[in-house]
Design a protein around this motif. Sequence first.
Motif: not given
Length: 123
Positions: A76-79, A99-101
Motif C-alpha cells: 500500500d503506497c499512494q505515491a 511513500c506519501s505515508d
Amino acid sequence: MRMRIVLPALAALALAGCGEAGRGANEATAADAANAEANALGNAAAGDNALAAVLAMNDRQRNVVFIRALLDAGIDCQAVTGSERMPDQDGKPMWRASCSDHNMHMISITPDGTANIVTRTDR
C-alpha cells in the motif's frame, strides 16, 4: 519481507517521454553516465535492459516505476514522494523509495526488469 516483481512494461515506461528532441546537454551527459554505469555492472546497454533504462531516468520517471513495482507487489503506497540512490547491494544498484505515508522501501531493479523490494511490515 522480500518480494520480486517482474516489470515487463518497464522499458515502455522508460521510453515514454524520452524523446531526443529538447534534451539539454546536462540530461544527455547524465544519461550517458548512467549507461556507462550499467555497462560497468556487466550489463549490456541494449534496449531491453531495464536496469540501464532505470539508471538513465530522471527522478520523476524513476518514481513512477517504483510506485508501479510497489503496487504490483501488493504494498500500500499512494505515491512515491521521493527516491534516493543508496550504496550498491551485492553489486546491484539500490534505491530507497519514500511513500506519501512516510513508509520507506528498498528497491533494486535487475536487467530483466525484476524489482526486488525489501520493506518492513512491523512498523
